[in-house]
Design an enzyme around this catalytic site. Structure first.
Site, PDB file in Angstrom:
ATOM      1  N   HIS A 144      30.777  12.794  20.987  1.00 33.00           N
ATOM      2  CA  HIS A 144      29.558  13.227  20.310  1.00 33.00           C
ATOM      3  C   HIS A 144      28.524  13.508  21.389  1.00 33.00           C
ATOM      4  O   HIS A 144      28.461  12.804  22.396  1.00 33.00           O
ATOM      5  CB  HIS A 144      29.073  12.113  19.368  1.00 33.00           C
ATOM      6  CG  HIS A 144      28.026  12.535  18.378  1.00 33.00           C
ATOM      7  ND1 HIS A 144      26.774  12.978  18.748  1.00 33.00           N
ATOM      8  CD2 HIS A 144      28.057  12.569  17.017  1.00 33.00           C
ATOM      9  CE1 HIS A 144      26.079  13.272  17.662  1.00 33.00           C
ATOM     10  NE2 HIS A 144      26.833  13.034  16.599  1.00 33.00           N
ATOM     11  N   THR A 166      30.737  12.762   9.423  1.00 35.12           N
ATOM     12  CA  THR A 166      31.476  11.502   9.501  1.00 35.12           C
ATOM     13  C   THR A 166      31.553  10.806   8.153  1.00 35.12           C
ATOM     14  O   THR A 166      32.606  10.294   7.761  1.00 35.12           O
ATOM     15  CB  THR A 166      30.814  10.577  10.534  1.00 35.12           C
ATOM     16  OG1 THR A 166      30.905  11.185  11.824  1.00 35.12           O
ATOM     17  CG2 THR A 166      31.487   9.218  10.574  1.00 35.12           C
ATOM     18  N   ASP A 221      37.449  12.408  11.797  1.00 38.33           N
ATOM     19  CA  ASP A 221      36.545  12.399  10.647  1.00 38.33           C
ATOM     20  C   ASP A 221      36.246  13.821  10.183  1.00 38.33           C
ATOM     21  O   ASP A 221      36.128  14.093   8.998  1.00 38.33           O
ATOM     22  CB  ASP A 221      35.255  11.644  10.971  1.00 38.33           C
ATOM     23  CG  ASP A 221      34.501  12.189  12.190  1.00 38.33           C
ATOM     24  OD1 ASP A 221      35.027  13.074  12.897  1.00 38.33           O
ATOM     25  OD2 ASP A 221      33.382  11.705  12.450  1.00 38.33           O
ATOM     26  N   HIS A 222      36.162  14.748  11.140  1.00 41.08           N
ATOM     27  CA  HIS A 222      35.908  16.168  10.854  1.00 41.08           C
ATOM     28  C   HIS A 222      36.112  16.929  12.149  1.00 41.08           C
ATOM     29  O   HIS A 222      36.383  16.331  13.197  1.00 41.08           O
ATOM     30  CB  HIS A 222      34.484  16.387  10.318  1.00 41.08           C
ATOM     31  CG  HIS A 222      33.403  15.849  11.220  1.00 41.08           C
ATOM     32  ND1 HIS A 222      32.937  16.521  12.328  1.00 41.08           N
ATOM     33  CD2 HIS A 222      32.714  14.682  11.187  1.00 41.08           C
ATOM     34  CE1 HIS A 222      32.012  15.806  12.932  1.00 41.08           C
ATOM     35  NE2 HIS A 222      31.861  14.681  12.262  1.00 41.08           N
ATOM     36  N   GLU A 241      35.757  10.492  16.121  1.00 38.91           N
ATOM     37  CA  GLU A 241      34.646  11.419  15.990  1.00 38.91           C
ATOM     38  C   GLU A 241      35.034  12.826  16.447  1.00 38.91           C
ATOM     39  O   GLU A 241      35.509  13.037  17.562  1.00 38.91           O
ATOM     40  CB  GLU A 241      33.466  10.912  16.840  1.00 38.91           C
ATOM     41  CG  GLU A 241      32.283  11.859  16.938  1.00 38.91           C
ATOM     42  CD  GLU A 241      31.559  12.031  15.620  1.00 38.91           C
ATOM     43  OE1 GLU A 241      31.210  13.192  15.293  1.00 38.91           O
ATOM     44  OE2 GLU A 241      31.339  11.019  14.924  1.00 38.91           O
TER      45      GLU A 241
END
Length: 652
Positions: A461, A329, A513-514, A289
């Site tokens: 996150h 995501t 994911d990013h 993440e």
């Protein structure tokens, strides 16, 4: 005549509410200006245009909000005005509306803090998954204090209206037929004009993205995103003849190791390695993440928050110049599993008809692999379980139930409470999900099953919380702490995995994911798509740093090549180490579609617009270039063909 249609009186409260909404909306806009003071354009013309454009959208938003009230005031007979029922309804719905809007204004501030944008399709998604979002807000912010503050502000606004006699006028004045007609006609006409002619895209007038975003109204932008979260390529973007588009893409995918087996509108090909097909190595794939490249010392960070990953970069196949395809995501999941450019609108992970696609798991399944998807939260979020379950994975998550749906025949295994040491709004901590994967891998090894285990992490996150005592940054205090904890958990995973009998025959693949943030003043912030990727535990002779510019969609084709696999491919990604690989990356938002080749950047926008830039890596700026038609055609081809293949169910 004019005195007869003078509107305040019965409508005094309505107009006081409208004035309040317009004033607060502009104050919020000025707040965003000050927030991004070093990024926005303060040119007096740009400032005025931002405020005036914003006022235009504020008027549209408040008109829609007030339509139910307008209908009530217009239709209620004069003889019922001022009765207890009238007073109760007006007081209740005025209070409720103000409370919701004040809460929304606060929500805009937190949304801006996270995404540097007004409400968009992400906010729409968050509204759907209320459990995770409410829990996240509660763990990230002092929710009782926030609700208390909203209540106090609401009470203050109501008291102000009361002192200005807006309520007393509303309950004591009668409304003539002409006044009612003017109010109804005006409200309906304004609403129709905005519905027919004013789109949220009209706010995007500035080359400075922040000025454009600040020009929007959050409520208006939210409902615009709600209506337009799926976009057909040919309706919104510049297109070319399909024959030409597929010809261009096929020319980019051709290679000595590939042979096209489908003609026309197809990219299907057989990939044949020059060496004998490799053994069935287990693959543990970890999608991390929000792991921006900028967090690593390898890329210049001096905070020492990724010591393990920095060490791993020296003893792996490490991708130095790789870019994420998107900002969410589900975009990362789409990119690594389908190896496809980001089609406009929602990710394929969230779309209907996304089961039984040709994914990287199809390659593993053809070789007899046991494939599993591990997620520490409820995989219902973002449609993950439906997508992975529909494409051949067994699910391990914190949800309940064994079968996802009648159409998706896959097993869903719950991660039990006794397997969890720490959990927040988004799911269990990274250590716990890794431990669950290790337990399943032990069983797979015992059963002599080669395995492909896909793990999605959650700890990096907001609210950035994790088990205390693991690292030297207190839990829940910063993104840096969450990154360092994820790095710690990965180190712990490898220490445990190395004790397993299956480790020597297992490849670990790690990629973000990013990025943690993707917003900037330009319409695409290139630096905030740069992510790290690692292929670990191949023969030591394969370790290298790959400097070629590439994309998330190239990761698995490169892995398959390193393992010397022959396979069928419907992938847009290529082996980055191939002799005929042409450097490029594909990225975007849900509306912007980008082809980057070295420092040149083509941006395709809806409304059939395009822009061409040169990217200065040193200051992360974009400077306009004269349009290059061949570059434009190539950019169009990547996205048009990807959209065509999925829309026409040719990726099944």
């Amino acid at each position: 005549m004019f005195r007869k249609i003078h509107l305040p009186g019965r409508f005094a409260l309505l107009f006081s509410f409208i004035a309040w909404f317009l004033i607060v909306s502009q104050l919020l806009r000025l707040c965003f200006f000050i927030w991004q003071y070093d990024e926005v354009s303060w040119n007096i013309i740009n400032l005025l245009r931002t405020l005036l454009t914003g006022l235009m959208f504020d008027i549209g938003a408040v008109t829609y909000i007030c339509l139910p009230a307008i209908l009530y005031y217009v239709l209620l007979p004069n003889r019922w005005i001022g009765l207890w029922a009238d007073k109760a309804l007006v007081w209740f719905f005025t209070s409720l509306t103000i409370f919701i809007l004040v809460f929304t204004f606060f929500a805009e501030l937190t949304f801006w803090d996270e995404f540097k944008t007004r409400f968009n399709f992400i906010a729409v998604d968050y509204l759907i998954y209320t459990h995770e979002v409410v829990a996240n807000i509660n763990q990230s912010y002092p929710l009782p204090l926030l609700v208390g503050g909203v209540t106090i502000i609401t009470a203050a606004m109501l008291f102000l209206f009361y002192k200005r006699r807006a309520f007393s006028k509303t309950f004591t004045h009668r409304a003539s037929l002409a006044q009612r007609a003017v109010l109804l006609a005006g409200g309906v006409m304004i609403a129709l004009v905005y519905t027919a002619f004013v789109t949220n895209n009209s706010a995007e007038w500035s080359s400075n993205r922040y000025n454009s975003e600040i020009s929007k109204n959050g409520v208006y932008a939210f409902f615009a995103a709600f209506r337009n979260n799926q976009m057909k390529y040919n309706e919104f973007y510049t297109s070319i003849d399909n024959n030409k588009a597929f010809t261009i893409v096929r020319s980019k995918l051709v290679g000595s190791e590939s042979e096209f087996t489908g003609g026309g509108f197809s990219i299907h090909r057989t990939i044949t390695d020059s060496l004998p097909s490799g053994e069935k190595k287990n693959v543990v794939f970890i999608l991390v993440e929000s792991l921006s490249g900028s967090f690593m010392k390898e890329f210049g960070n001096q905070e020492h928050i990724t010591p393990f990953l920095d060490s791993l970069a020296q003893k792996s196949v490490f991708f130095e110049n790789l870019y994420a395809t998107g900002t969410r995501t589900v975009r990362g999941m789409e990119a690594v599993t389908l190896c496809i450019p980001p089609t406009p609108g929602q990710s394929i992970v969230k779309r209907p008809e996304n089961a039984n696609l040709y994914t990287v798991n199809s390659v593993f399944k053809a070789r007899g692999y046991d494939s599993n998807f591990f997620y520490g939260g409820d995989g219902y979020f973002d449609n993950m379980n439906a997508y992975f379950g529909g494409n051949g994975f067994t699910i391990y998550d914190r949800g309940r139930g064994s079968v996802l749906s009648d159409k998706i025949k896959t097993t869903r295994n719950n991660i039990d409470d006794n397997e969890v040491t720490f959990e927040n709004a988004w799911g269990i901590c990274d250590e716990d999900i890794f431990n669950k994967m290790l337990k399943v891998a032990d069983r797979q090894y015992k059963d002599k099953l080669p395995f492909f285990n896909f793990v999605m992490t959650t700890s990096n996150h907001r609210p950035y919380s994790y088990p205390e005592g693991k690292i030297d940054i207190p839990s829940g205090t910063s993104r840096q702490g969450a990154v360092k904890y994820t790095d710690y958990a990965l180190r712990d995973l490898f220490q445990k995995a190395k004790t397993k009998p299956w480790y020597k025959n297992t490849v670990f693949v790690i990629i973000a994911d990013h990025c943690a943030s993707s917003a900037g003043k330009d319409e695409i912030d290139v630096a905030n798509y740069h992510i790290p990727a690692f292929i670990v535990n191949l023969p030591e002779s394969d370790n290298k740093k790959i400097a070629q510019q590439c994309s998330q969609i190239d990761l698995f084709p490169t892995l398959f090549s390193l393992m010397h696999w022959n396979y069928e491919s419907d992938f847009f990604g290529k082996n980055v180490l191939g002799s005929n690989y042409e450097e490029r990356s594909l990225m975007g938002t849900y509306r912007k579609l980008v082809l980057m080749k070295q420092e040149k950047v083509m941006v395709l926008s809806d409304q059939k617009k395009q822009a061409f830039y040169t990217w200065n890596k040193k200051d992360n700026s974009l400077k306009p270039l004269p349009m290059d038609r061949s570059f434009l055609d190539e950019a169009i081809s990547w996205y048009q063909t990807a959209d065509y293949l999925f829309t026409n169910k040719l990726l099944k």
